[in-house]
Scaffold this motif. Structure first.
Motif, mmCIF file in Angstrom:
data_model
loop_
_atom_site.group_PDB
_atom_site.id
_atom_site.type_symbol
_atom_site.label_atom_id
_atom_site.label_comp_id
_atom_site.label_asym_id
_atom_site.label_seq_id
_atom_site.Cartn_x
_atom_site.Cartn_y
_atom_site.Cartn_z
ATOM 1 N N MET A 283 0.837 -1.204 0.000
ATOM 2 C CA MET A 283 0.000 0.000 0.000
ATOM 3 C C MET A 283 0.874 1.257 0.000
ATOM 4 N N ILE A 284 1.931 1.229 0.788
ATOM 5 C CA ILE A 284 2.844 2.376 0.821
ATOM 6 C C ILE A 284 3.500 2.569 -0.545
ATOM 7 N N ASP A 285 3.860 1.466 -1.198
ATOM 8 C CA ASP A 285 4.415 1.569 -2.545
ATOM 9 C C ASP A 285 3.380 2.150 -3.512
ATOM 10 N N CYS A 286 2.107 1.788 -3.322
ATOM 11 C CA CYS A 286 1.038 2.385 -4.135
ATOM 12 C C CYS A 286 0.964 3.893 -3.912
ATOM 13 N N LEU A 287 1.054 4.311 -2.660
ATOM 14 C CA LEU A 287 0.996 5.733 -2.349
ATOM 15 C C LEU A 287 2.150 6.495 -3.000
ATOM 16 N N ALA A 288 3.311 5.850 -3.048
ATOM 17 C CA ALA A 288 4.454 6.494 -3.714
ATOM 18 C C ALA A 288 4.146 6.760 -5.182
ATOM 19 N N ILE A 289 3.513 5.795 -5.838
ATOM 20 C CA ILE A 289 3.164 5.954 -7.251
ATOM 21 C C ILE A 289 2.095 7.036 -7.431
ATOM 22 N N ALA A 290 1.092 7.001 -6.562
ATOM 23 C CA ALA A 290 -0.044 7.922 -6.698
ATOM 24 C C ALA A 290 0.301 9.357 -6.325
ATOM 25 N N THR A 291 1.431 9.570 -5.679
ATOM 26 C CA THR A 291 1.828 10.929 -5.264
ATOM 27 C C THR A 291 3.144 11.369 -5.902
ATOM 28 N N ALA A 292 3.529 10.680 -6.989
ATOM 29 C CA ALA A 292 4.791 11.010 -7.681
ATOM 30 C C ALA A 292 5.945 10.991 -6.689
ATOM 31 N N ASN A 293 6.040 9.872 -5.997
ATOM 32 C CA ASN A 293 7.087 9.647 -4.990
ATOM 33 C C ASN A 293 7.051 10.694 -3.873
#
Length: 470
Positions: A283-293
């Protein structure tokens, strides 16, 4: 499970046959990564409230022995050190994970092995083989139990499966035979437990930290008593009132066997780059993608929808955690803290952040959804999907099956060192990470485990501030 076939004796025989000569170069390299990760994670846990309380408890035991407590460096016997170090290893949600068994084997197995190795004067090659076998036994026994069903019933997998892995590592170093190891598992059977009630009582969470120390200690004691030929059942796993009858509704004992040509289970271990429940690392990796790292402005987020497997919903929904462990176990809090401060700010789980306005606002914008499509990846993969909706109406979505640190996206030795550096700084910036790394690298050639253990001592342990309140 009442036929004449003894799965317990078969598995015990295989575990004792796993010796230093069985280890390939890639096995040794993986063990070195696991031990380095364990060492620095345990150092971090040793200065947490649970680690300090366990150190105080160890001092009151007046136990004598050569086993060293990580952090303080004090000497004790193997079982006391196993409980203390195992608790510290599980003390800040950074220890390794085996997804298929839903357990944290390193904190249990390595703690037991290091304590017994100190008492037995074991060499590095034997220690590596014992640790590999401990991982193998704990994870295979847990996998065959169908761990997601076991945890759904309220058991905590690490504490439940751990005594068998710890007893395996200890028994190998104590040079038990097949019947001796099976007997040790029979003793461990009466020590296995571990309730997840802590997930529903935010002020009762410190015991969860002990869920690696307790099985580490029990495994050591079981093996020591097994060596003394304290009699116990030899069919502890498959017996009519054995482990699987008691704890598993639909066990698959065929999963106890290693498939022909399969790698050791140490290669199916995930490292934790983030200090929270492993179920939410993807999920945290998803958040990185969804927020441009994580280049976003948290105030511009209107809503966060998290889609998870069913096992990630029920016990992980506390929206106002009031302990560190509860925060590290709460999906809404993990989401909010990550979006507010990034994934590497480990201190964001401390109590001083629990009323942080940005975190609270983001918690209230986070919703959990069960996605049955993600269930199909269980138990080997803990997948998540996230949709972040911004105040301008824009939506960014991502789905990640393999989280950073998983076997498919592993951390290299240098990656583990990168994780270790801030942990060492949190404990004692004067400690020599290069010396720790060198001692781990040299384990195959060492004759004395204390060479490594002495590098894991902070000379300022008693003056280091406690990092977080439980």
């Amino acid at each position: 499970m009442t036929n004449s076939h003894s799965y317990s004796l078969d598995l015990a025989s295989e575990m004792l046959a796993l010796d230093a000569g069985s280890l390939r170069n890639d096995d040794i390299s993986q063990l070195q990564r696991l031990i380095l990760d364990y060492a620095t994670v345990t150092l971090c846990g040793s200065v947490q409230p649970c680690g300090r309380k366990m150190r105080t408890w160890a001092q009151t035991q007046n136990s004598v022995g050569p086993a060293r407590l990580i952090g303080s460096g004090e000497l004790s016997n193997a079982s006391t050190a196993a409980l203390t170090n195992g608790t510290s290893a599980h003390g800040y949600e950074l220890d390794d994970t085996h997804e298929a068994s839903s357990s944290h084997p390193g904190a249990v197995v390595i703690s037991a092995a290091l304590g017994v190795a100190a008492e037995c004067g074991s060499n590095g090659q034997d220690i590596l083989a014992a640790i590999a076998a401990g991982y193998e036994a704990m994870t295979r026994i847990g996998r065959a139990a169908v761990s997601q069903e076991v945890t759904e019933r309220g058991f905590h997998a690490t504490c439940l499966f751990g005594p068998f892995g710890a007893a395996t590592a200890a028994a190998k170093l104590l040079e038990l035979d097949v019947e001796g190891l099976a007997r040790s598992w029979g003793l461990a059977l009466s020590m296995a437990s571990g309730s997840s009630q802590f997930a529903h009582e935010p002020q009762g969470t410190m015991v969860k930290r002990m869920h690696a120390g307790i099985p580490a200690m029990h495994g050591v004691i079981a093996a020591q008593l097994g060596k003394l030929e304290m009699t116990a059942p030899k069919n502890s796993l498959e017996g009519p009132l054995g482990f699987y009858h008691l704890y598993s509704e639909n066990p698959n004992l065929d999963l106890l066997a290693r498939k022909s040509g399969a790698a050791l289970e140490i290669h199916n271990i995930s490292f934790k780059p983030y200090s929270c429940c492993r179920k939410f690392h993807s999920m945290i990796d998803c958040l990185a993608i969804a927020t441009a790292n994580f280049t976003h402005d948290p105030s511009k987020i209107a809503k966060i929808d998290v889609f998870s497997p069913g096992n990630a919903i029920k016990k992980h929904a506390i929206r106002r955690p009031n302990s560190v462990m509860a925060a590290q176990y709460s999906m809404p809090y993990i989401t909010a803290a990550t979006l507010a401060y990034g994934p590497k700010k480990y201190s964001a789980f401390e109590t001083e952040y629990h009323n942080d306005p940005t975190i609270i606002s983001l918690i209230d914008k986070t919703e959990a959804h069960h996605d049955p499509k993600l269930d199909r990846y269980l138990p080997d993969h803990m997948a998540n999907r996230v949709t972040v909706t911004y105040t301008d109406g824009r939506q960014e979505s991502a789905e990640v099956i393999e989280a950073l640190g998983s076997p498919e996206r592993p951390l290299s030795f240098d990656g583990v060192l990168e994780k270790a550096a801030p942990l060492i700084d949190m404990v004692d910036p004067s400690m020599d990470l290069d010396a720790i790394s060198e001692a781990v690298h040299d384990l195959p050639n060492t004759r004395d485990i204390d060479t490594l253990m002495c590098t894991l001592v902070s000379n300022s342990y008693d003056s280091t501030a406690t990092l977080a309140a439980e």
